[in-house]
Design an enzyme around this catalytic site. Structure first.
Site, short mmCIF file in Angstrom:
data_model
loop_
_atom_site.label_atom_id
_atom_site.label_comp_id
_atom_site.label_asym_id
_atom_site.label_seq_id
_atom_site.Cartn_x
_atom_site.Cartn_y
_atom_site.Cartn_z
CG ASP A 257 12.72 -5.64 -5.95
OD1 ASP A 257 11.75 -6.13 -5.35
OD2 ASP A 257 13.89 -5.98 -5.71
CB ALA B 125 -0.94 -0.01 1.21
N GLY B 126 1.93 1.27 0.77
CA GLY B 126 2.79 2.45 0.82
C GLY B 126 3.47 2.72 -0.51
#
Length: 214
Positions: A74, A16-17
């Site tokens: 990533d 979510a962040g």
């Protein structure tokens, strides 16, 4: 380099962040962003040993599942005194037995590891946040963009903004941690700006300039 013409893309993440930060960055450019979480896509297993490999795995999975371009991130914290750990395993350090993630626990794990190495001074706690963005198309074409920001690990954690390890990372040249900064302060970039602060913003700046002409 392939330009991105579509104005709808998938944020290939269930974090979510991270989804919030990417939406904050692409929003001013007029993009509509759906997330892999919104679309109920299964999270692919991240079997790569580099940020580039894992970003590619995630972006391609969402692009092929949605039929739309997909943007993945990533990222991780690489600490010099820990020989670059946790690195690509940054999220794994936060995993509990039930597979949920507890970053307060992860930050404590980092601090214990630094203490065991005798890394107690700011000079011995240098680190960098790394972000690799991958933009993938359903046909398998990918573009990769890497951003890094130097800093140090501090203790105790400071601030409640951001997510992950932000409260223990103080970027070089600043007196505040990422956890103490607003989103605008942390990213330090918007279209037309010359500089960017965070690792993700630096990678995004390269992506925007290369694929969007921003």
């Amino acid at each position: 380099m392939r330009k991105l013409d579509d104005k709808t893309l998938v944020v290939a993440s269930h974090n979510a962040g991270k989804i919030r930060e990417i939406r904050d960055l692409i929003g001013p450019l007029g993009f509509e962003a759906k997330s892999a979480a919104d679309l109920n896509f299964v999270e692919p297993e991240e079997t790569g040993t580099t940020f580039e490999e894992n970003a590619t795995i995630k972006a391609l999975a969402s692009a092929r599942a949605s039929g739309l371009p997909a943007l993945s991130d990533d990222s991780g914290l690489a600490i010099d005194a820990l020989d670059g750990a946790p690195g690509v395993y940054t999220a794994n350090w936060a995993e509990r037995e039930d597979r949920s993630r507890d970053f307060a626990m992860a930050m404590e794990k980092v601090e214990r590891a630094l203490n065991e190495k005798g890394a107690m001074t700011p000079e011995s706690r240098t680190a960098r946040f790394v972000s690799v963005l991958c933009l993938a198309w359903p046909d398998g074409h990918v573009e990769l963009f890497r951003g890094e920001v130097e800093g140090q690990v501090v203790w105790p954690p400071r601030g409640t903004s951001g997510f992950g390890y932000d409260p223990v990372f103080q970027p070089k040249g600043y007196d505040t941690t990422f956890g103490e900064m607003t989103a605008e302060e942390k990213h330090g970039w918007k279209p037309g700006d010359a500089s960017a602060l965070s690792h993700r913003a630096r990678a995004f700046k390269l992506f925007a300039e290369t694929c969007l002409g921003a």
